[in-house]
Design a protein around this motif. Structure first.
Motif, PDB file in Angstrom:
ATOM      1  N   GLY A   1      -7.330   1.011  -1.797  1.00 13.49           N
ATOM      2  CA  GLY A   1      -8.525   1.515  -1.772  1.00 13.49           C
ATOM      3  C   GLY A   1      -9.309   1.194  -0.515  1.00 13.49           C
ATOM      4  O   GLY A   1     -10.350   2.147  -0.101  1.00 13.49           O
ATOM      5  N   LEU A   2      -9.112   0.096  -0.075  1.00 10.95           N
ATOM      6  CA  LEU A   2      -9.829  -0.351   1.337  1.00 10.95           C
ATOM      7  C   LEU A   2      -9.295   0.724   2.335  1.00 10.95           C
ATOM      8  O   LEU A   2     -10.111   1.110   3.199  1.00 10.95           O
ATOM      9  CB  LEU A   2      -9.351  -1.617   1.671  1.00 10.95           C
ATOM     10  CG  LEU A   2      -9.965  -2.237   2.983  1.00 10.95           C
ATOM     11  CD1 LEU A   2     -11.383  -2.251   3.136  1.00 10.95           C
ATOM     12  CD2 LEU A   2      -9.362  -3.617   3.390  1.00 10.95           C
ATOM     13  N   THR A   3      -8.163   0.904   2.468  1.00 15.01           N
ATOM     14  CA  THR A   3      -7.388   2.001   3.322  1.00 15.01           C
ATOM     15  C   THR A   3      -8.051   3.286   3.349  1.00 15.01           C
ATOM     16  O   THR A   3      -8.444   3.801   4.362  1.00 15.01           O
ATOM     17  CB  THR A   3      -6.043   2.004   3.171  1.00 15.01           C
ATOM     18  OG1 THR A   3      -5.492   0.802   3.035  1.00 15.01           O
ATOM     19  CG2 THR A   3      -5.223   2.942   4.111  1.00 15.01           C
ATOM     20  N   ALA A   4      -8.230   3.738   2.070  1.00 17.97           N
ATOM     21  CA  ALA A   4      -8.656   5.106   1.843  1.00 17.97           C
ATOM     22  C   ALA A   4     -10.511   5.406   2.273  1.00 17.97           C
ATOM     23  O   ALA A   4     -10.829   5.975   2.830  1.00 17.97           O
ATOM     24  CB  ALA A   4      -8.561   5.603   0.472  1.00 17.97           C
TER      25      ALA A   4
ATOM     26  N   ALA B   1     -10.675   5.139   6.127  1.00 16.81           N
ATOM     27  CA  ALA B   1     -10.001   6.153   6.778  1.00 16.81           C
ATOM     28  C   ALA B   1     -11.200   7.139   7.365  1.00 16.81           C
ATOM     29  O   ALA B   1     -10.893   7.743   8.432  1.00 16.81           O
ATOM     30  CB  ALA B   1      -9.130   6.896   5.979  1.00 16.81           C
ATOM     31  N   GLY B   2     -12.159   7.456   6.589  1.00 17.02           N
ATOM     32  CA  GLY B   2     -13.347   8.184   6.818  1.00 17.02           C
ATOM     33  C   GLY B   2     -14.347   7.456   7.858  1.00 17.02           C
ATOM     34  O   GLY B   2     -14.717   7.994   8.829  1.00 17.02           O
ATOM     35  N   VAL B   3     -14.565   6.332   7.436  1.00 17.67           N
ATOM     36  CA  VAL B   3     -15.569   5.633   8.113  1.00 17.67           C
ATOM     37  C   VAL B   3     -15.137   5.385   9.926  1.00 17.67           C
ATOM     38  O   VAL B   3     -15.919   5.233  10.627  1.00 17.67           O
ATOM     39  CB  VAL B   3     -15.810   3.913   7.616  1.00 17.67           C
ATOM     40  CG1 VAL B   3     -16.356   2.920   8.404  1.00 17.67           C
ATOM     41  CG2 VAL B   3     -16.143   4.086   6.254  1.00 17.67           C
TER      42      VAL B   3
ATOM     43  N   GLY C   1      -8.178   4.093  12.740  1.00 15.53           N
ATOM     44  CA  GLY C   1      -7.711   4.718  11.361  1.00 15.53           C
ATOM     45  C   GLY C   1      -6.305   4.810  11.015  1.00 15.53           C
ATOM     46  O   GLY C   1      -5.791   5.790  10.297  1.00 15.53           O
ATOM     47  N   GLN C   2      -5.646   3.822  11.828  1.00 19.16           N
ATOM     48  CA  GLN C   2      -4.086   3.908  11.529  1.00 19.16           C
ATOM     49  C   GLN C   2      -3.572   2.603  10.801  1.00 19.16           C
ATOM     50  O   GLN C   2      -4.512   1.673  10.633  1.00 19.16           O
ATOM     51  CB  GLN C   2      -3.281   3.856  12.932  1.00 19.16           C
ATOM     52  CG  GLN C   2      -3.878   4.903  13.814  1.00 19.16           C
ATOM     53  CD  GLN C   2      -3.631   6.417  13.049  1.00 19.16           C
ATOM     54  OE1 GLN C   2      -2.411   6.650  12.728  1.00 19.16           O
ATOM     55  NE2 GLN C   2      -4.554   7.226  13.174  1.00 19.16           N
ATOM     56  N   ASN C   3      -2.113   2.982  10.382  1.00 17.23           N
ATOM     57  CA  ASN C   3      -1.559   1.867   9.441  1.00 17.23           C
ATOM     58  C   ASN C   3      -0.337   1.468  10.244  1.00 17.23           C
ATOM     59  O   ASN C   3       0.612   2.086  10.272  1.00 17.23           O
ATOM     60  CB  ASN C   3      -1.426   2.215   8.191  1.00 17.23           C
ATOM     61  CG  ASN C   3      -2.543   2.620   7.153  1.00 17.23           C
ATOM     62  OD1 ASN C   3      -3.378   1.710   6.968  1.00 17.23           O
ATOM     63  ND2 ASN C   3      -2.682   3.595   6.639  1.00 17.23           N
ATOM     64  N   LEU C   4      -0.508   0.198  10.800  1.00 17.40           N
ATOM     65  CA  LEU C   4       0.825  -0.377  11.388  1.00 17.40           C
ATOM     66  C   LEU C   4       1.632  -1.062  10.687  1.00 17.40           C
ATOM     67  O   LEU C   4       1.151  -2.320  10.103  1.00 17.40           O
ATOM     68  CB  LEU C   4       0.112  -1.145  12.773  1.00 17.40           C
ATOM     69  CG  LEU C   4       1.363  -1.835  13.552  1.00 17.40           C
ATOM     70  CD1 LEU C   4       2.242  -0.815  14.002  1.00 17.40           C
ATOM     71  CD2 LEU C   4       0.695  -2.600  14.672  1.00 17.40           C
ATOM     72  N   ILE C   5       2.713  -0.583  10.195  1.00 14.03           N
ATOM     73  CA  ILE C   5       3.648  -1.378   9.358  1.00 14.03           C
ATOM     74  C   ILE C   5       4.585  -2.412  10.503  1.00 14.03           C
ATOM     75  O   ILE C   5       5.171  -1.878  11.201  1.00 14.03           O
ATOM     76  CB  ILE C   5       4.571  -0.395   8.772  1.00 14.03           C
ATOM     77  CG1 ILE C   5       3.678   0.710   8.045  1.00 14.03           C
ATOM     78  CG2 ILE C   5       5.631  -1.232   7.859  1.00 14.03           C
ATOM     79  CD1 ILE C   5       4.477   1.824   7.174  1.00 14.03           C
TER      80      ILE C   5
ATOM     81  N   VAL D   1       0.986  -1.065  -0.085  1.00 19.27           N
ATOM     82  CA  VAL D   1       0.088  -0.177   0.036  1.00 19.27           C
ATOM     83  C   VAL D   1       0.905   1.101   0.059  1.00 19.27           C
ATOM     84  O   VAL D   1       0.497   2.150  -0.613  1.00 19.27           O
ATOM     85  CB  VAL D   1      -0.996  -0.157   1.109  1.00 19.27           C
ATOM     86  CG1 VAL D   1      -1.618   1.403   1.450  1.00 19.27           C
ATOM     87  CG2 VAL D   1      -1.880  -1.159   1.203  1.00 19.27           C
ATOM     88  N   TYR D   2       2.029   1.045   0.750  1.00 17.65           N
ATOM     89  CA  TYR D   2       2.856   2.377   0.763  1.00 17.65           C
ATOM     90  C   TYR D   2       4.082   2.312   0.072  1.00 17.65           C
ATOM     91  O   TYR D   2       4.684   3.200  -0.778  1.00 17.65           O
ATOM     92  CB  TYR D   2       3.467   2.432   2.034  1.00 17.65           C
ATOM     93  CG  TYR D   2       2.767   2.963   3.238  1.00 17.65           C
ATOM     94  CD1 TYR D   2       1.465   3.579   2.843  1.00 17.65           C
ATOM     95  CD2 TYR D   2       3.055   2.902   4.656  1.00 17.65           C
ATOM     96  CE1 TYR D   2       0.391   4.181   3.989  1.00 17.65           C
ATOM     97  CE2 TYR D   2       2.167   3.499   5.549  1.00 17.65           C
ATOM     98  CZ  TYR D   2       1.068   4.060   5.113  1.00 17.65           C
ATOM     99  OH  TYR D   2       0.218   4.787   6.277  1.00 17.65           O
TER     100      TYR D   2
END
Length: 259
Positions: free
Chosen positions: A159-162, A165-167, A245-249, A143-144
């Motif tokens: 697309g799922l991430t974006a 993010a709002g939901v 709403g976070q992305n843990l790498i 994704v990154y």
């Protein structure tokens, strides 16, 4: 550390092997009742039996592809009021984007974007009404950091991430969190298959190819399903209610960024 989720109900998709299995194991260890899912009946049974033997946990088994509506219904029938949902699904095979047909692209988007959203739609309001919910989506470091040949997987997961993010912000006040974990090079069957293909292409041995890939990772090793599962379990814990709403790498430092 007590994660505060003993007795909670968890659905873990595609959890008979690999990273999903690591998540199911960690949640069972934390005291959750777990629904294990996978396409192979034998793999599902083995994983469920190991969870019962190791943690004396309650385990339900649902066999089938989570992309199938009937399998989604079976998951929700096995766990009608989930407190935890871990979305996971295999990605499309490596392929040059020029070779992708419309059907292949729609299948990829369905597997890695639409299916998680369908399951979230099914469970999120119940979580909000009960005042507790943890949703974790297993996406990908791609994704990154795009990976050649995995463009369809990367696009669908981005697309799922974006979308979420709002939901995620709309349900945070109900103590429902939605986060994503982005695995890098984890020691799974999928990674080992890629190493074998790389070895064949380069003329290296499998061991040499694995070492070459590990050398590119600052941690100098591949990640494990167990440590991945532990990270997932923390995001599902009572202590993680202020993380959403976070992305843990999880990549051993492979992705280079200060922010």
């Amino acid at each position: 550390m007590d994660l505060g989720i003993s007795g909670k109900n968890a659905i873990v998709c595609a959890s008979s092997r690999g990273l999903g299995r690591g998540c199911a194991m960690a949640l069972a260890e934390a005291g959750c009742r777990v629904v294990v899912n996978g396409r192979s009946a034998d793999s599902v049974k083995r994983t469920a039996e190991e969870i019962r033997d190791r943690f004396s946990a309650e385990v339900a088994e649902v066999i089938g592809d989570v992309a199938e509506p009937a399998v989604q219904k079976a998951l929700l029938a096995a766990c009608p009021a989930p407190d935890i949902l871990v979305n996971n699904n295999g990605g499309p095979p490596r392929r040059d984007f020029r070779e992708l047909t419309r059907e292949a692209m729609l299948d990829g988007v369905t597997q890695n974007m639409v299916v998680p959203l369908e399951l979230i739609q099914a469970v999120v309001d119940g979580m909000a009404e009960r005042g507790f919910g943890r949703i974790v989506n297993i996406t990908s470091l791609s994704v990154y950091m795009p990976i050649e040949g995995l463009d369809l997987s990367s696009g669908a997961r981005a697309g799922l991430t974006a979308f979420l993010a709002g939901v995620s912000r709309t349900v945070a006040s109900s103590n429902v969190t939605i986060n994503n974990i982005l695995p890098g090079k984890m020691d799974t069957e999928r990674l080992q298959g890629g190493i074998r293909r790389g070895a064949e292409t380069s003329g290296m041995s499998v061991e040499q190819q694995a070492k070459l890939q590990m050398e590119a990772i600052p941690a100098k090793r591949f990640g494990t399903a167990e440590e991945f599962g532990k990270a997932c379990a923390f995001l599902c814990s009572s202590h993680a209610g202020y993380i959403t709403g976070q992305n843990l790498i999880l990549d051993g430092g492979l992705y280079t960024s200060a922010f």
